[in-house]
Design a protein around this motif. Structure first.
Motif, PDB file in Angstrom:
ATOM      1  N   GLY A 336      87.438  59.543  41.556  1.00  0.00           N
ATOM      2  CA  GLY A 336      87.577  60.926  41.092  1.00  0.00           C
ATOM      3  C   GLY A 336      86.291  61.530  40.572  1.00  0.00           C
ATOM      4  N   SER A 337      85.166  60.828  40.736  1.00  0.00           N
ATOM      5  CA  SER A 337      83.881  61.386  40.298  1.00  0.00           C
ATOM      6  C   SER A 337      83.479  62.534  41.225  1.00  0.00           C
ATOM      7  N   THR A 338      82.440  63.258  40.820  1.00  0.00           N
ATOM      8  CA  THR A 338      82.069  64.474  41.547  1.00  0.00           C
ATOM      9  C   THR A 338      81.522  64.175  42.938  1.00  0.00           C
ATOM     10  N   ILE A 339      80.779  63.053  43.084  1.00  0.00           N
ATOM     11  CA  ILE A 339      80.221  62.679  44.393  1.00  0.00           C
ATOM     12  C   ILE A 339      80.196  61.150  44.526  1.00  0.00           C
ATOM     13  N   ASP A 340      80.081  60.672  45.772  1.00  0.00           N
ATOM     14  CA  ASP A 340      79.779  59.255  45.990  1.00  0.00           C
ATOM     15  C   ASP A 340      78.419  58.959  45.373  1.00  0.00           C
ATOM     16  N   HIS A 341      78.245  57.736  44.873  1.00  0.00           N
ATOM     17  CA  HIS A 341      76.949  57.462  44.244  1.00  0.00           C
ATOM     18  C   HIS A 341      76.640  55.972  44.225  1.00  0.00           C
ATOM     19  N   SER A 342      75.407  55.638  43.859  1.00  0.00           N
ATOM     20  CA  SER A 342      74.960  54.263  43.737  1.00  0.00           C
ATOM     21  C   SER A 342      74.835  53.947  42.255  1.00  0.00           C
ATOM     22  N   SER A 343      75.682  53.048  41.779  1.00  0.00           N
ATOM     23  CA  SER A 343      75.809  52.816  40.341  1.00  0.00           C
ATOM     24  C   SER A 343      75.417  51.390  39.964  1.00  0.00           C
ATOM     25  N   GLY A 344      74.991  51.225  38.728  1.00  0.00           N
ATOM     26  CA  GLY A 344      74.604  49.919  38.204  1.00  0.00           C
ATOM     27  C   GLY A 344      73.229  49.997  37.565  1.00  0.00           C
ATOM     28  N   VAL A 345      73.093  49.392  36.408  1.00  0.00           N
ATOM     29  CA  VAL A 345      71.821  49.353  35.684  1.00  0.00           C
ATOM     30  C   VAL A 345      71.073  48.102  36.113  1.00  0.00           C
TER      31      VAL A 345
END
Length: 347
Positions: A336-345
């Motif tokens: 449900g986020s605004t866009i697909d993305h690449s996540s992780g620190v």
């Protein structure tokens, strides 16, 4: 080009730390091989600390975040040494969830990735959920990217862990959401009878369903909300645990198993799923899977034990590989986020 990664997963049911060492390769599409995997049960001390984490002061929680990070790093180092693993490109760690309240813009998975890196000397990717929550998403479920790229031959993927969640194709995009609590409730009830979990659902088979309580659970607002949506232990503390305290433990197990099976079957039937891959600890609960099968017309696929037990840790390793390459590893259609993305620190 092949990438070797270690994935770490600690579920809300506290049955242990899953470690999965896998090889990933992309040609026309992504493929994987699980090379080594094991579950390390928590000591009584660690189980108690993690279970109590939700009640800690800010200072004590920060201390636990560091301590648990070093603990994860030590366990990975021991795993690497024991199996003489080499050429590892990265470690991807989910951490252990303490708080999950996306509606208030926060989620917290402890286990500082920098501590893991200090212990292992390897690149670490962690904190996969926060970015999604800040982008108006639920921060969950994250596994659908792996379902899409590694397990797409199945009509749907159902995980029966602390909570049940499903991932499937709908109108050309992958949707996913939490369905209902599972082992976070069943394991807690089983412990009251001196068992770590309800093996094969045998304890649940002995109880009687409390129809009034079953109806009350089925009418909870969460089940009638549209997806994407996710659950946390806070929800169980408010709506589930207090109600189950009022009946016999065996009846509570029977009632909640029926409730979970009904909610899962409702979702499968609503989306007309042809075949469904079931993984997670609950896949070994034959009483639960029999109930799901009886309530649907879908083909139920229980894979080999390695996939049942380590699919989540495998996919977090995969998410780390995608993040390392700056490729999308979170699907907005699932969270449900605004866009697909690449996540992780990265640490």
């Amino acid at each position: 080009m092949k990438t070797l990664a270690i994935g770490l997963m600690s579920g809300t049911s506290l049955d242990g730390l899953d470690i999965c060492f896998a090889e990933f390769e992309k040609q026309d599409q992504w493929t994987f091989r699980i090379l080594k995997a094991e579950t390390l049960p928590y000591s009584d001390g660690w189980e108690k600390r993690l279970k109590n984490s939700i009640h800690l002061s800010a200072e004590d929680l920060l201390e636990l975040n560091s301590d648990y990070g070093f603990y994860l790093g030590q366990k990975v180092r021991e795993f690497i040494d024991q199996h003489q693993l080499e050429n590892i490109d990265l470690i991807a760690s989910h951490g252990h969830t303490v708080f999950h309240q996306p509606q208030r813009k926060f989620t917290l998975q402890i286990g500082d990735g920098r501590a893991i890196r200090l212990e292992t000397g390897l690149p670490v990717i962690y904190d996969f959920r926060t970015q999604d929550v800040l982008m108006q998403g639920n921060g969950a479920p994250l596994v659908p990217i792996g379902d899409e790229l590694l397990f797409s031959k199945y009509g749907a993927c159902l995980n029966l862990g602390g909570f049940s969640n499903i991932s499937l194709q709908s109108d050309g995009k992958r949707i996913a959401f939490d369905i209902a609590p599972v082992n976070i409730v069943l394991n807690r009830l089983a412990r009251k009878l001196g068992k770590d979990f309800d093996e094969n659902g045998d304890l649940s088979r002995q109880g009687k369903i409390n129809e009034d309580l079953l109806n009350r659970f089925n009418s909870l607002d969460f089940y009638h909300q549209p997806h994407p949506k996710s659950l946390g232990i806070e929800w169980c503390n408010e709506y589930i645990f207090p109600a189950l305290e009022k009946i016999e433990v065996s009846d509570a197990l029977a009632t909640f198993t029926e409730h979970t099976a009904q909610q899962i079957a409702n979702v499968i039937n609503t989306h007309h799923v042809k075949d469904i891959l079931i993984t997670g600890g609950g896949a070994s609960n034959t009483f639960l899977t029999e109930k799901i099968k009886a309530k649907t017309k879908s083909g139920i696929i229980i894979p080999e034990k390695e996939i049942i037990d380590y699919k989540e840790a495998l996919i977090f390793a995969f998410m780390g590989v995608l993040r390392m390459n700056n490729e999308i590893n979170v699907l907005s259609s699932a969270t449900g986020s605004t866009i697909d993305h690449s996540s992780g620190v990265m640490a």
